[in-house]
Design a protein around this motif. Sequence first.
Motif, PDB file in Angstrom:
ATOM      1  N   ASN A   1       4.479   5.017   4.586  1.00 36.92           N
ATOM      2  CA  ASN A   1       5.722   4.241   4.552  1.00 36.92           C
ATOM      3  C   ASN A   1       6.276   4.026   5.964  1.00 36.92           C
ATOM      4  O   ASN A   1       6.564   4.984   6.668  1.00 36.92           O
TER       5      ASN A   1
ATOM      6  N   PHE B   1       9.864   5.688   6.946  1.00 40.64           N
ATOM      7  CA  PHE B   1      10.130   7.121   7.021  1.00 40.64           C
ATOM      8  C   PHE B   1       9.266   7.763   8.099  1.00 40.64           C
ATOM      9  O   PHE B   1       8.163   7.288   8.375  1.00 40.64           O
TER      10      PHE B   1
ATOM     11  N   ARG C   1      -0.367  13.590 -10.648  1.00 37.83           N
ATOM     12  CA  ARG C   1      -0.371  12.882  -9.376  1.00 37.83           C
ATOM     13  C   ARG C   1       0.272  13.748  -8.296  1.00 37.83           C
ATOM     14  O   ARG C   1       1.356  14.276  -8.486  1.00 37.83           O
ATOM     15  N   GLY C   2      -0.392  13.850  -7.192  1.00 34.89           N
ATOM     16  CA  GLY C   2       0.168  14.622  -6.096  1.00 34.89           C
ATOM     17  C   GLY C   2      -0.048  16.100  -6.282  1.00 34.89           C
ATOM     18  O   GLY C   2      -0.642  16.759  -5.451  1.00 34.89           O
TER      19      GLY C   2
ATOM     20  N   ASP D   1       0.818  -1.216   0.000  1.00 37.06           N
ATOM     21  CA  ASP D   1       0.000   0.000   0.000  1.00 37.06           C
ATOM     22  C   ASP D   1       0.849   1.263   0.000  1.00 37.06           C
ATOM     23  O   ASP D   1       0.532   2.234  -0.668  1.00 37.06           O
ATOM     24  N   TYR D   2       1.932   1.245   0.771  1.00 32.76           N
ATOM     25  CA  TYR D   2       2.677   2.492   0.905  1.00 32.76           C
ATOM     26  C   TYR D   2       3.414   2.864  -0.376  1.00 32.76           C
ATOM     27  O   TYR D   2       3.676   4.047  -0.617  1.00 32.76           O
TER      28      TYR D   2
ATOM     29  N   THR E   1      14.351   0.472   0.849  1.00 29.32           N
ATOM     30  CA  THR E   1      14.715  -0.209   2.087  1.00 29.32           C
ATOM     31  C   THR E   1      14.170  -1.628   2.130  1.00 29.32           C
ATOM     32  O   THR E   1      14.908  -2.573   2.356  1.00 29.32           O
ATOM     33  N   GLU E   2      12.875  -1.760   1.882  1.00 25.90           N
ATOM     34  CA  GLU E   2      12.281  -3.075   2.053  1.00 25.90           C
ATOM     35  C   GLU E   2      12.493  -3.975   0.840  1.00 25.90           C
ATOM     36  O   GLU E   2      12.553  -5.188   0.971  1.00 25.90           O
TER      37      GLU E   2
ATOM     38  N   PHE F   1      -5.958   6.927   1.262  1.00 27.45           N
ATOM     39  CA  PHE F   1      -6.397   5.536   1.146  1.00 27.45           C
ATOM     40  C   PHE F   1      -6.967   5.030   2.456  1.00 27.45           C
ATOM     41  O   PHE F   1      -6.849   5.682   3.496  1.00 27.45           O
TER      42      PHE F   1
ATOM     43  N   LYS G   1      12.650   5.258  -4.182  1.00 29.63           N
ATOM     44  CA  LYS G   1      13.130   5.796  -2.914  1.00 29.63           C
ATOM     45  C   LYS G   1      12.328   5.194  -1.766  1.00 29.63           C
ATOM     46  O   LYS G   1      12.876   4.842  -0.728  1.00 29.63           O
ATOM     47  N   HIS G   2      11.032   5.058  -1.989  1.00 31.30           N
ATOM     48  CA  HIS G   2      10.181   4.521  -0.932  1.00 31.30           C
ATOM     49  C   HIS G   2      10.335   3.018  -0.787  1.00 31.30           C
ATOM     50  O   HIS G   2      10.209   2.486   0.300  1.00 31.30           O
TER      51      HIS G   2
ATOM     52  N   ARG H   1       2.077   2.295  -3.334  1.00 32.40           N
ATOM     53  CA  ARG H   1       1.003   2.898  -4.112  1.00 32.40           C
ATOM     54  C   ARG H   1       0.793   4.355  -3.678  1.00 32.40           C
ATOM     55  O   ARG H   1       0.590   5.234  -4.507  1.00 32.40           O
ATOM     56  N   THR H   2       0.873   4.585  -2.369  1.00 35.72           N
ATOM     57  CA  THR H   2       0.744   5.959  -1.876  1.00 35.72           C
ATOM     58  C   THR H   2       1.833   6.843  -2.467  1.00 35.72           C
ATOM     59  O   THR H   2       1.565   7.961  -2.907  1.00 35.72           O
TER      60      THR H   2
ATOM     61  N   ARG I   1       3.354   6.474  -5.221  1.00 36.18           N
ATOM     62  CA  ARG I   1       3.051   6.697  -6.623  1.00 36.18           C
ATOM     63  C   ARG I   1       1.960   7.770  -6.752  1.00 36.18           C
ATOM     64  O   ARG I   1       2.053   8.654  -7.590  1.00 36.18           O
ATOM     65  N   ALA I   2       0.964   7.681  -5.865  1.00 32.40           N
ATOM     66  CA  ALA I   2      -0.122   8.666  -5.910  1.00 32.40           C
ATOM     67  C   ALA I   2       0.383  10.061  -5.563  1.00 32.40           C
ATOM     68  O   ALA I   2      -0.182  11.054  -5.987  1.00 32.40           O
ATOM     69  N   LYS I   3       1.473  10.115  -4.792  1.00 33.36           N
ATOM     70  CA  LYS I   3       2.040  11.416  -4.432  1.00 33.36           C
ATOM     71  C   LYS I   3       2.908  11.968  -5.547  1.00 33.36           C
ATOM     72  O   LYS I   3       3.338  13.119  -5.492  1.00 33.36           O
ATOM     73  N   GLY I   4       3.212  11.139  -6.505  1.00 29.28           N
ATOM     74  CA  GLY I   4       4.046  11.603  -7.607  1.00 29.28           C
ATOM     75  C   GLY I   4       5.511  11.726  -7.234  1.00 29.28           C
ATOM     76  O   GLY I   4       6.259  12.440  -7.888  1.00 29.28           O
ATOM     77  N   VAL I   5       5.936  11.031  -6.173  1.00 31.64           N
ATOM     78  CA  VAL I   5       7.342  11.076  -5.788  1.00 31.64           C
ATOM     79  C   VAL I   5       8.031   9.775  -6.208  1.00 31.64           C
ATOM     80  O   VAL I   5       7.378   8.851  -6.683  1.00 31.64           O
TER      81      VAL I   5
ATOM     82  N   SER J   1      -0.900   1.047   6.839  1.00 32.60           N
ATOM     83  CA  SER J   1      -0.097   0.372   5.815  1.00 32.60           C
ATOM     84  C   SER J   1       0.089   1.267   4.596  1.00 32.60           C
ATOM     85  O   SER J   1       0.926   0.995   3.748  1.00 32.60           O
ATOM     86  N   ALA J   2      -0.702   2.331   4.513  1.00 35.92           N
ATOM     87  CA  ALA J   2      -0.566   3.212   3.357  1.00 35.92           C
ATOM     88  C   ALA J   2       0.511   4.269   3.561  1.00 35.92           C
ATOM     89  O   ALA J   2       0.905   4.957   2.625  1.00 35.92           O
TER      90      ALA J   2
ATOM     91  N   MET K   1      -6.129   8.045 -11.404  1.00 34.84           N
ATOM     92  CA  MET K   1      -4.776   8.363 -10.962  1.00 34.84           C
ATOM     93  C   MET K   1      -3.727   7.536 -11.695  1.00 34.84           C
ATOM     94  O   MET K   1      -2.539   7.661 -11.438  1.00 34.84           O
TER      95      MET K   1
ATOM     96  N   ASN L   1       6.490  15.692  -0.008  1.00 32.27           N
ATOM     97  CA  ASN L   1       5.407  16.127  -0.879  1.00 32.27           C
ATOM     98  C   ASN L   1       5.448  17.640  -1.101  1.00 32.27           C
ATOM     99  O   ASN L   1       5.183  18.121  -2.201  1.00 32.27           O
TER     100      ASN L   1
END
Lengths: 323, 367
Positions: free
Chosen positions: B139, B142, B123-124, A219-220, A237-238, B131, A233-234, A222-223, A225-229, B136-137, B59, B151
């Motif tokens: 990270n 961080f 996006r963004g 999920d994170y 780590t994992e 969500f 990078k996200h 996808r978040t 991606r939705a933020k456009g960053v 879980s949405a 999106m 952002n």
Amino acid sequence: MMVSRSAKPVVLYLTRELYVTFFLLIGVSLVVFAVLYSAPGDPLAAVFGGQVLSDAQREEMMRNLGISNTWYGQYWSWLVKLFNGDFGTSLRSGQPVLGEVTKLAKNTFYLTFGAMFFSLMIALPIAIYLAKRGTDRLGWVLMMFAYTTSAVPLFWSAYIVIYIYTRFFNTLPIGLATGESMNFTQMMLPVFMLGLGSGIISETVRFLRDEISRVFSEDYVRTARAKGVSVWKHALTEALIIPVSEMIASKIPFVIGGAIIVEQIFNWPGIGRMAWQAAQDRDYPVIMCITLVTALIVRLTSLLQKTLYVIVNPRASQETKTS
Amino acid sequence: MNNSPLLKIEELRTYFYSRTKQAFIRSVDGVDLEVNKGDTLGIVGESGSGKSVSMLSIMGLIAARPGIITGQVWYQQEQARINLLAGLQDHVQVSKNDGRIMSVEKTDLAWQRRLEKNMLGIRGKEIAMIFQNPKSAMNPFFTIGHQIVENITRHTQYKSRKEAKERALYWLERVKIDSPQLRFYNYPYGLSGGMCQRAMIATALSSEAKLLIADEPTTGLDATIQARIADLLEELRAQTGVTIVLISHDMGVIGRLSNKIAVMYGGRVMESGPAQAVIDHADGKSHPYTEALLKSIPREDNMSSQGHLNSIDGEVLDTINVPRGCRFASRCQRINKSIEKMCLNEEPPLATVSDGHKIRCWHFAGV
């Protein structure tokens, strides 16, 4: 209270783990000693050039040398010496074991970690490609390559490579131990061969591919991606740091195992070749020392991995702090 | 210019190819929607109705293989009106009669690249999204602060670290997180679910996007927290004037927040219009599905004679073999002899019943 990334949980964790390491090494030495003790072959006979000794001769010699009759007596005397920093002397060369082993351990270290690095350099791009594109035509070829390299036995492929090398360059890519001057390819050939043939490429590819695709469907991510960053990078780590370090730590014993073969074939002066030699000579102090050094390397690698995990994973550092 | 909607979705289709069934799952199958500036559009429907998938498609968050999107999504920027799905149709074969996706190019790489290119700067920056399951949405590796600052520096004029941090703290305060100075350095696992959702709202709004898509923002939270998050969203909308598309299966939340409602079933919009008109279901004035949804809200007058809550009988629509007629026909309570034939054989059009209120049902088509 402010939660910051202090080094404290890591230090706490490390001290605890080092205690464990200490007892672990004692355990390893005990097991290896027991195995050696019950193995056929007589070290005393080896000392005296392979003569067959009568029981009376043996008794006398053991008394003269101050060797205990019982296995625990022998182990105890070895252990006491060990704590005084004395690993004993080689039955074969008469030299102090520790000095020789550490001198050669350095070469094995280069070989194994070089090979590890080389394996990862091959496995990583393949894993990323497979995770992102799936098994398309190129992906299939790459995967087959990974499986083939891991399936071909090292003792066979190494000889094939030597054969090819001698055909085209008219020299042998071996002889580091003999002190000949060698060029870079000659030096690197054993590293490449171990990296390819130790069998870790296919496993790394499979593990990393699954990890990367799993993390990219988190999920994170996808978040992000939705933020456009930057998604990588996200996910870094994992999807990469943690699984790659896990892979290195868990596969290093296998690479060291492969190093014994490679060192033998390419005449690489490392502890793998030394262990092989010592096993044939019943050179018990050398075997004991090499086992301990190897166990220590393996243990330290996994410690390093766990430390890294605690550092990059804020949740884990929280857990170690509270537990 | 003011008259043109901020977001206009035309014939949006999102299919997923099922390898085992060798067929397309038609999750979103021709959706038309409009969102005006300042509106809150509530999209309601049960699981699998395509409400989330349609918004994820806007999106571009549906990954190629197995997903495929076609249609037009017109987004009104300050100067220009752009189609977020431009060029995607070139890579798919679409049926001439009804616009269904028939097949897809063998390599979806070009499709995916085109989508990513379209979404650049959207996006963004223009459309932000929050969500469900905030824990879980966000990270886990961080800090909350980092995720907001990232952002802000990416999408707004606050580029320096110091400015961005100040701005992030401002947003944390706006979403009413207690002691933002501390929370800034917290990781998501250190926060409660409701707190995390607030942090995510702060993250989404911090880019000063014009449209906020909230995908079930209150699902998975405690009932009391749900209400507070809903209030917060309403408050922020009033203050910042952000346009919201709210997806939920919870009629309560939808009714509370939105001034327009769209009801989705089986990948289609069944009813859309002003909130009042849609919710007022007395005397069969709304779509049978909407009526059934409203009757299953836990309330005293919705209890059946046995003391159970009303529910909608039947199974969720099979989105692979979509029936020829009305998608809801098999579960419809108001189906009767006079229109049965129509219901089973032909899909009803989206008929306008009153100003802006449209219903896809044969009961209303003739009127």
